[in-house]
Design a protein around this motif. Structure first.
Motif, short mmCIF file in Angstrom:
data_model
loop_
_atom_site.label_atom_id
_atom_site.label_comp_id
_atom_site.label_asym_id
_atom_site.label_seq_id
_atom_site.Cartn_x
_atom_site.Cartn_y
_atom_site.Cartn_z
N GLU A 520 0.81 -1.22 0.00
CA GLU A 520 0.00 0.00 0.00
C GLU A 520 0.85 1.27 0.00
O GLU A 520 0.57 2.20 -0.76
CB GLU A 520 -0.96 0.00 1.19
N PRO A 521 1.89 1.36 0.85
CA PRO A 521 2.72 2.56 0.81
C PRO A 521 3.37 2.82 -0.56
O PRO A 521 3.50 3.97 -0.98
CB PRO A 521 3.79 2.29 1.88
N VAL A 522 3.75 1.75 -1.25
CA VAL A 522 4.37 1.94 -2.57
C VAL A 522 3.36 2.48 -3.56
O VAL A 522 3.64 3.42 -4.32
CB VAL A 522 4.98 0.61 -3.07
N TRP A 523 2.16 1.90 -3.59
CA TRP A 523 1.14 2.42 -4.51
C TRP A 523 0.76 3.86 -4.16
O TRP A 523 0.54 4.69 -5.07
CB TRP A 523 -0.11 1.53 -4.47
N ALA A 524 0.69 4.17 -2.88
CA ALA A 524 0.38 5.56 -2.48
C ALA A 524 1.46 6.51 -2.99
O ALA A 524 1.16 7.63 -3.45
CB ALA A 524 0.25 5.64 -0.96
N LEU A 525 2.72 6.08 -2.91
CA LEU A 525 3.82 6.91 -3.39
C LEU A 525 3.73 7.13 -4.89
O LEU A 525 3.88 8.27 -5.38
CB LEU A 525 5.15 6.24 -3.04
N LEU A 526 3.46 6.09 -5.65
CA LEU A 526 3.35 6.22 -7.10
C LEU A 526 2.20 7.15 -7.49
O LEU A 526 2.33 7.97 -8.40
CB LEU A 526 3.16 4.84 -7.73
N ASN A 527 1.08 7.02 -6.80
CA ASN A 527 -0.05 7.91 -7.08
C ASN A 527 0.29 9.36 -6.74
O ASN A 527 -0.16 10.29 -7.42
CB ASN A 527 -1.28 7.46 -6.30
N GLU A 528 1.08 9.55 -5.69
CA GLU A 528 1.51 10.91 -5.34
C GLU A 528 2.41 11.48 -6.43
O GLU A 528 2.28 12.65 -6.82
CB GLU A 528 2.26 10.88 -4.01
N TRP A 529 3.31 10.66 -6.94
CA TRP A 529 4.24 11.15 -7.96
C TRP A 529 3.53 11.57 -9.24
O TRP A 529 3.99 12.48 -9.93
CB TRP A 529 5.27 10.05 -8.27
N VAL A 530 2.44 10.90 -9.60
CA VAL A 530 1.77 11.24 -10.86
C VAL A 530 0.67 12.28 -10.68
O VAL A 530 -0.01 12.63 -11.65
CB VAL A 530 1.16 9.98 -11.53
N SER A 531 0.52 12.79 -9.47
CA SER A 531 -0.57 13.75 -9.27
C SER A 531 -0.10 15.13 -8.87
O SER A 531 -0.91 16.05 -8.81
CB SER A 531 -1.52 13.23 -8.16
N ASP A 532 1.19 15.28 -8.60
CA ASP A 532 1.67 16.55 -8.05
C ASP A 532 2.78 17.13 -8.90
O ASP A 532 3.45 16.45 -9.66
CB ASP A 532 2.22 16.33 -6.63
N GLY A 533 3.00 18.43 -8.68
CA GLY A 533 4.21 19.08 -9.13
C GLY A 533 4.20 19.59 -10.55
O GLY A 533 3.29 19.34 -11.34
N SER A 534 5.29 20.33 -10.88
CA SER A 534 5.45 20.85 -12.22
C SER A 534 6.91 21.04 -12.59
O SER A 534 7.21 21.42 -13.72
CB SER A 534 4.73 22.21 -12.34
#
Length: 745
Positions: A520-534
């Motif tokens: 779960e922590p790994v999937w949460a991290l991947l979802n964070e990476w594709v949803s934030d930043g510029s």
């Protein structure tokens, strides 16, 4: 996610480009830092995304890493790495080799050397059930002739039991007033002294010079050819015999071994199963008793323990439990617990060269000896930077002594020792590798930064196997504290300009997620990476996330994988993620997730408008539709076909409805229509003529499209007719398909 300083995020450093150029990847072009336009992205995708050789190399790295990762997750041995030895320094280790041995009340008075008589019961423990190795008779002949013998072999090989048997047998042959009395020397320095004399006629002496400790090390260094010759003469005058037990010969002792026959390097291996049988059943046993014992050994896992730790001491320990009616399964579990083995080994070995080889073997397990030893020397140079030029370290000569858990064997499936395939370095136990990496990362605090730098250099090697194995090792070390690993190295690698480092981060995340509580922590991290930043750094994080879900991680949960891929593809209207998403889609399909992927592509392109997301999605589909598949495929269309045939075409019958709809959308929609026509003509010209089944599968898709309302029929007929009548490249398959479509519509 907020932008952080480049130094904190691990901006490209010297490891990324390999400033010394030695064995490192060169010519890697950095990523474009800004958003990519549609035309540039499609041009990049049409070329495969990167330099072809680099992409093929990356694919090999991913395939090797996925194979190793899946093997780790299967854990076919049924073992697990415990936490006791990793977090409790008070662990005790029972069941050493001399399980029946004991020390008598104290040294005999008046004897130099602190002599302790080996009592009859202790001697019998070694002699009664002893199995002689193949070199035993030669060693006995030397001892009887010379009165002095040095057994210079690794601990755990049965050398102490051999010494007791040799001394006792030599004394029994000679006879005498005190025949059979054997003494253990407890003060080695006194006996090694040049003026030492045997104090009793017809006595036996056993001197064990363990390699640990400064005093015993000095004693071993004092043993040279002159000492051996003079001491042997004094023993002969006293009708006495001495066996000295040391580790593998070095220095003066090694030179003495070359110049005389006083030194025996090894006596030969003893079958641990045969030794256990002798200990449990005695010298005579019935076939039924042997069969019953072997069933017990198999069911309890004891046979596996003996294969992993074939030292005689393992057999003695297990035999003692069986004879005493103990809990054999519990004893086997403790014996095979890799964390206990590793804790015990690191407690006894702190010499840098030994530790560096153990770490290199753990990172690069199943690589050749030369590959592992080179990596170990590189790590040693970093750990001991003041040592000057490369020291004369001969790892292979020290393996039996320092690394009993390692074997050098031919790869699985290679039986001919004369073939060019080099042997591999491999741990005897399947989980020891993981335990070594976990222990080293957790306990060797002062070396953590050095090990991390060394790992990064391995990840940019030209050797794809080295890169893959190092990436898996990075994931294993991260399992103990994944948040620490994320901030220490994983996130900086994931956002690096170096493609090999990003690929390593993706592999490491899949390894981490292989532990159920970390999925779960790994999937949460991947979802964070594709949803934030510029920022450019965060743009590269998205690419790494897209790459990560194309491997084992996505295969195990394709629904989550496609969710990440959609977010990456639609990220800030940037076309820059088209290539990594397309390649991960290919990998997912090749791993058996075709239906889930096609359903996702249908969902993403459902609006069927001119929006960028629809164009990106259909571009991904067309890329996948043209990619050759080199793996095994059980589908009916795969039998006997060229490996160049795309996986989607091989599965066209099973996936007919999804493929027909996606082809219809792609052929009807600009700007992807041009690429769709190129891809369809490739199916028609290159693959349709392979056999009638493939032609029928393509025909069924085209008829389905042509029967839809609108201009689909006219479009299909027009292009099939154009291809059939092409002056430069007329297509017979297109002509046949055109005829079928006209009849069907």
């Amino acid at each position: 996610m907020t932008e952080r300083p480049a130094a904190e995020l691990g901006a490209p450093g010297p490891e990324d480009s390999g400033p010394d150029g030695t064995g490192l990847i060169s010519g890697l072009s950095p990523d474009v830092e800004g958003p990519l336009s549609e035309s540039d992205a499609l041009r990049q995708l049409a070329s495969g995304g990167d330099d072809k050789s680099e992409r093929e190399e990356a694919a090999r790295v991913a395939a090797i890493a996925e194979m190793i990762t899946e093997r780790l997750q299967k854990d076919a041995s049924g073992l697990s790495i415990g936490t006791l030895a990793l977090f409790n320094d008070s662990v005790s280790f029972g069941g050493g080799f001399n399980s029946g041995g004991r020390t008598s009340s104290g040294p005999s008075t008046g004897d130099r050397g602190g002599l302790v008589r080996i009592e009859d019961d202790e001697q019998a423990e070694h002699i009664d059930d002893y199995i002689q190795p193949v070199g035993y008779d030669d060693a006995l002949s030397i001892l009887r002739d010379r009165h002095l013998l040095v057994i210079a072999s690794a601990a755990g090989t049965g050398r102490e039991a051999a010494a007791v048997n040799l001394v006792a047998e030599a004394l029994a042959f000679t006879g005498g007033e005190q025949s059979g009395f054997c003494h253990r020397v407890t003060d080695p320095a006194a006996v090694i002294a040049a003026d030492w004399l045997p104090t009793r006629q017809g006595s036996g002496y056993m001197l064990i010079l363990d390699e640990t400790g400064a005093r015993t090390g000095q004693c071993v260094r004092a043993i040279d050819i002159d000492w051996l010759t003079s001491t042997a003469a004094r023993l002969k005058s006293a009708s006495s015999f001495m066996v000295i037990v040391t580790g593998p010969p070095q220095g003066a002792l090694a030179r003495a071994a070359e110049r005389s026959d006083y030194v025996v390097r090894e006596l030969g291996e003893v079958d641990p199963v045969a030794l256990l049988e002798r200990r449990v059943l005695g010298h005579t046993s019935e076939p039924g008793d042997i069969a019953k014992l072997h069933r017990l050994l198999t069911e309890s896992g004891a046979l596996s323990a003996l294969r992993e730790q074939p030292a005689p001491g393992t057999a003695v320990r297990l035999a003692s439990v069986i004879r005493g009616g103990g809990d054999l399964a519990r004893e086997v579990a403790a014996l095979r617990d890799p964390s206990i083995q590793v804790h015990k080994w690191f407690t006894r070995h702190d010499e840098p060269a030994a530790v560096c080889f153990a770490l290199a073997a753990a990172v690069l397990e199943e690589s050749s000896y030369l590959t592992v030893s080179d990596a170990a020397l590189q790590l040693h140079a970093a750990v001991e930077p003041t040592a000057g030029p490369a020291p004369d370290i001969r790892f292979r000569d020290r393996l039996a002594h320092e690394q009993p858990w390692i074997q050098i064997v031919l790869p699985d499936g290679v039986a001919d020792v004369h073939r060019a395939t080099p042997p591999q370095v491999r741990f005897r136990s399947p989980l020891v590798r993981q335990a070594v990496l976990t222990y080293a990362w957790t306990y060797l605090d002062g070396h953590r930064a050095v090990v991390l730098t060394w790992l990064r250099k391995l990840l940019t090697q030209q050797d794809v196997e080295v890169r893959a194995r190092a990436a898996v090792a990075a994931g294993i070390t991260a399992r103990g504290d994944h948040r620490h690993a994320l901030h220490r190295y994983l996130q900086s690698w994931a956002g690096s300009q170096s493609w090999p480092l990003r690929q390593a981060a993706a592999t490491a995340l899949a390894v981490i997620a292989g532990r159920p509580e970390l999925t779960e922590p790994v999937w949460a991290l991947l979802n964070e990476w594709v949803s934030d930043g510029s920022s450019p750094f965060e743009r590269r994080l998205v690419k790494t996330a897209a790459t990560a879900v194309g491997g084992v991680l996505g295969k195990q949960d394709p629904e989550r994988a496609t969710t990440v891929l959609r977010a990456a593809l639609d990220w800030r209207d940037d076309w820059g993620n088209l290539t990594p998403v397309a390649w991960s889609t290919v990998h997912l399909i090749n791993q058996g997730c075709a239906r889930e992927v096609l359903e996702a592509l249908l969902d993403w392109s459902a609006p069927q408008d001119l929006s960028p997301m629809v164009s990106k999605t259909l571009s991904v589909f067309l890329f996948v539709a043209r990619q050759p598949y080199a793996g095994e495929d059980p589908s009916p269309l795969a039998a006997g076909h060229s490996r160049e045939m795309p996986r989607l075409l091989r599965q066209a019958t099973q996936l007919h409805s999804e493929l027909a709809e996606l082809w219809a959308r792609a052929l009807a929609r600009k700007p992807v229509q041009t690429h769709a026509l190129e891809a369809m003509r490739e199916w028609v010209d290159t693959h349709a003529g392979t056999d009638r089944a493939t032609l029928a599968a393509i025909q069924s898709i085209l008829v389905d499209i042509a029967c839809r309302p609108g201009k689909h029929r006219q479009r299909i007929e027009y292009h099939l007719g154009h291809w059939a009548a092409d002056r430069n490249r007329p297509s017979r398959n297109a002509a046949e398909l055109l005829s079928v479509v006209k009849r069907a519509t």
